[in-house]
Design a protein around this motif. Structure first.
Motif, PDB file in Angstrom:
ATOM      1  N   GLY A  68       0.798  -1.220   0.000  1.00  0.00           N
ATOM      2  CA  GLY A  68       0.000   0.000   0.000  1.00  0.00           C
ATOM      3  C   GLY A  68       0.828   1.266   0.000  1.00  0.00           C
ATOM      4  N   GLY A  69       0.155   2.390   0.193  1.00  0.00           N
ATOM      5  CA  GLY A  69       0.818   3.692   0.257  1.00  0.00           C
ATOM      6  C   GLY A  69       0.931   4.151   1.691  1.00  0.00           C
ATOM      7  N   VAL A  70       1.390   5.384   1.876  1.00  0.00           N
ATOM      8  CA  VAL A  70       1.634   5.876   3.238  1.00  0.00           C
ATOM      9  C   VAL A  70       0.344   6.016   4.045  1.00  0.00           C
ATOM     10  CG1 VAL A  70       3.875   6.992   2.931  1.00  0.00           C
ATOM     11  CG2 VAL A  70       1.820   8.222   2.305  1.00  0.00           C
ATOM     12  N   THR A  71      -0.731   6.501   3.419  1.00  0.00           N
ATOM     13  CA  THR A  71      -1.997   6.672   4.144  1.00  0.00           C
ATOM     14  C   THR A  71      -2.576   5.319   4.541  1.00  0.00           C
ATOM     15  OG1 THR A  71      -2.409   8.648   2.834  1.00  0.00           O
ATOM     16  CG2 THR A  71      -4.262   7.778   4.076  1.00  0.00           C
ATOM     17  N   GLY A  72      -2.563   4.363   3.619  1.00  0.00           N
ATOM     18  CA  GLY A  72      -3.054   3.021   3.920  1.00  0.00           C
ATOM     19  C   GLY A  72      -2.256   2.373   5.031  1.00  0.00           C
ATOM     20  N   GLN A  73      -0.940   2.587   5.016  1.00  0.00           N
ATOM     21  CA  GLN A  73      -0.086   2.020   6.061  1.00  0.00           C
ATOM     22  C   GLN A  73      -0.398   2.642   7.425  1.00  0.00           C
ATOM     23  OE1 GLN A  73       4.039   2.249   4.894  1.00  0.00           O
ATOM     24  NE2 GLN A  73       3.856   0.461   3.564  1.00  0.00           N
ATOM     25  N   ALA A  74      -0.578   3.970   7.451  1.00  0.00           N
ATOM     26  CA  ALA A  74      -0.887   4.658   8.708  1.00  0.00           C
ATOM     27  C   ALA A  74      -2.208   4.162   9.279  1.00  0.00           C
ATOM     28  CB  ALA A  74      -0.940   6.165   8.491  1.00  0.00           C
ATOM     29  N   GLU A  75      -3.217   3.976   8.415  1.00  0.00           N
ATOM     30  CA  GLU A  75      -4.520   3.521   8.885  1.00  0.00           C
ATOM     31  C   GLU A  75      -4.494   2.044   9.285  1.00  0.00           C
ATOM     32  OE1 GLU A  75      -7.572   4.781   6.145  1.00  0.00           O
ATOM     33  OE2 GLU A  75      -6.954   6.872   6.335  1.00  0.00           O
ATOM     34  N   ALA A  76      -3.641   1.253   8.654  1.00  0.00           N
ATOM     35  CA  ALA A  76      -3.474  -0.150   9.050  1.00  0.00           C
ATOM     36  C   ALA A  76      -2.848  -0.228  10.442  1.00  0.00           C
ATOM     37  CB  ALA A  76      -2.614  -0.894   8.033  1.00  0.00           C
ATOM     38  N   ILE A  77      -1.853   0.623  10.699  1.00  0.00           N
ATOM     39  CA  ILE A  77      -1.208   0.673  12.020  1.00  0.00           C
ATOM     40  C   ILE A  77      -2.223   1.107  13.071  1.00  0.00           C
ATOM     41  CG2 ILE A  77       0.534   1.872  13.408  1.00  0.00           C
ATOM     42  CD1 ILE A  77       2.223   2.018  10.788  1.00  0.00           C
ATOM     43  N   ARG A  78      -3.049   2.106  12.723  1.00  0.00           N
ATOM     44  CA  ARG A  78      -4.074   2.598  13.645  1.00  0.00           C
ATOM     45  C   ARG A  78      -5.047   1.488  14.044  1.00  0.00           C
ATOM     46  NH1 ARG A  78      -7.944   7.504  11.846  1.00  0.00           N
ATOM     47  NH2 ARG A  78      -8.767   5.898  10.479  1.00  0.00           N
ATOM     48  N   LEU A  79      -5.466   0.672  13.076  1.00  0.00           N
ATOM     49  CA  LEU A  79      -6.384  -0.432  13.367  1.00  0.00           C
ATOM     50  C   LEU A  79      -5.714  -1.478  14.263  1.00  0.00           C
ATOM     51  CD1 LEU A  79      -9.095  -1.883  12.941  1.00  0.00           C
ATOM     52  CD2 LEU A  79      -8.130  -2.908  10.886  1.00  0.00           C
ATOM     53  N   GLY A  80      -4.459  -1.806  13.969  1.00  0.00           N
ATOM     54  CA  GLY A  80      -3.721  -2.765  14.791  1.00  0.00           C
ATOM     55  C   GLY A  80      -3.552  -2.284  16.221  1.00  0.00           C
ATOM     56  N   LEU A  81      -3.228  -0.997  16.379  1.00  0.00           N
ATOM     57  CA  LEU A  81      -3.076  -0.410  17.715  1.00  0.00           C
ATOM     58  C   LEU A  81      -4.402  -0.405  18.474  1.00  0.00           C
ATOM     59  CD1 LEU A  81      -0.697   2.662  17.399  1.00  0.00           C
ATOM     60  CD2 LEU A  81      -0.503   0.764  18.970  1.00  0.00           C
ATOM     61  N   SER A  82      -5.489  -0.090  17.770  1.00  0.00           N
ATOM     62  CA  SER A  82      -6.812  -0.068  18.401  1.00  0.00           C
ATOM     63  C   SER A  82      -7.182  -1.455  18.909  1.00  0.00           C
ATOM     64  CB  SER A  82      -7.874   0.411  17.410  1.00  0.00           C
ATOM     65  OG  SER A  82      -7.584   1.710  16.977  1.00  0.00           O
ATOM     66  N   ARG A  83      -6.898  -2.470  18.105  1.00  0.00           N
ATOM     67  CA  ARG A  83      -7.189  -3.848  18.516  1.00  0.00           C
ATOM     68  C   ARG A  83      -6.351  -4.240  19.731  1.00  0.00           C
ATOM     69  NH1 ARG A  83      -7.549  -6.812  12.565  1.00  0.00           N
ATOM     70  NH2 ARG A  83      -9.705  -6.221  12.141  1.00  0.00           N
ATOM     71  N   ALA A  84      -5.097  -3.792  19.750  1.00  0.00           N
ATOM     72  CA  ALA A  84      -4.218  -4.088  20.890  1.00  0.00           C
ATOM     73  C   ALA A  84      -4.721  -3.407  22.163  1.00  0.00           C
ATOM     74  CB  ALA A  84      -2.798  -3.646  20.570  1.00  0.00           C
ATOM     75  N   MET A  85      -5.221  -2.176  22.039  1.00  0.00           N
ATOM     76  CA  MET A  85      -5.758  -1.445  23.197  1.00  0.00           C
ATOM     77  C   MET A  85      -6.977  -2.167  23.779  1.00  0.00           C
ATOM     78  SD  MET A  85      -4.043   1.262  23.945  1.00  0.00           S
ATOM     79  CE  MET A  85      -2.433   0.784  23.416  1.00  0.00           C
ATOM     80  N   CYS A  86      -7.793  -2.764  22.899  1.00  0.00           N
ATOM     81  CA  CYS A  86      -8.980  -3.506  23.363  1.00  0.00           C
ATOM     82  C   CYS A  86      -8.585  -4.789  24.076  1.00  0.00           C
ATOM     83  CB  CYS A  86      -9.906  -3.819  22.195  1.00  0.00           C
ATOM     84  SG  CYS A  86     -10.756  -2.358  21.610  1.00  0.00           S
ATOM     85  N   THR A  87      -7.511  -5.427  23.613  1.00  0.00           N
ATOM     86  CA  THR A  87      -7.021  -6.634  24.265  1.00  0.00           C
ATOM     87  C   THR A  87      -6.508  -6.297  25.667  1.00  0.00           C
ATOM     88  OG1 THR A  87      -6.338  -7.463  22.124  1.00  0.00           O
ATOM     89  CG2 THR A  87      -5.445  -8.605  24.024  1.00  0.00           C
TER      90      THR A  87
END
Length: 128
Positions: A68-87
């Motif tokens: 992907g591109g930079v925006t897609g990568q940033a939003e992918a990281i955001r989703l991963g971090l959000s899932r980690a916060m819920c765990t």
């Protein structure tokens, strides 16, 4: 506390997020956050789940991201971090869900059709 591992995706970008206790250092592909994402908008997108749950200085985060591109990568990281916060804490789900940070955005680029200039260009109209 052990390392928490979560995956986030957006378009064709895939981010593997590793969360462990520390001082708030964010490393993406063995580079610092400020060096990897130079614009403040992308840096904000990555830090958003941490800011909403007040965990900016609590964890060291290591991320492997590709595709992907930079925006897609940033939003992918955001989703991963959000899932980690819920765990980490179930109460974080109530904070992140209304902001839309736990939803995997399904939108992808539409494929190109043969005989056309682009994906969504209509065919040339001919009366005969």
């Amino acid at each position: 506390m052990e390392t928490i591992h979560k995956i986030g995706r957006r378009k064709t970008a895939v981010a593997r997020v590793y969360l462990k206790e520390g001082k708030g250092k964010i490393t993406i592909n063995k580079r610092d956050l400020e060096n990897y994402f130079t614009t403040s908008t992308l840096q904000y997108k990555v830090k958003q789940p941490l800011m909403l749950t007040d965990n900016e200085k609590t964890f060291d985060i290591s991320v492997n991201v590709f595709g992907g591109g930079v925006t897609g990568q940033a939003e992918a990281i955001r989703l991963g971090l959000s899932r980690a916060m819920c765990t980490l804490n179930d109460e974080n789900r109530g904070i992140l869900k209304p902001e839309g940070l736990l939803t995997r955005d399904p939108r992808m680029v539409e494929r190109k059709k043969f005989g056309q200039k682009k994906a969504r260009k209509k065919f040339q109209f001919s009366k005969r």
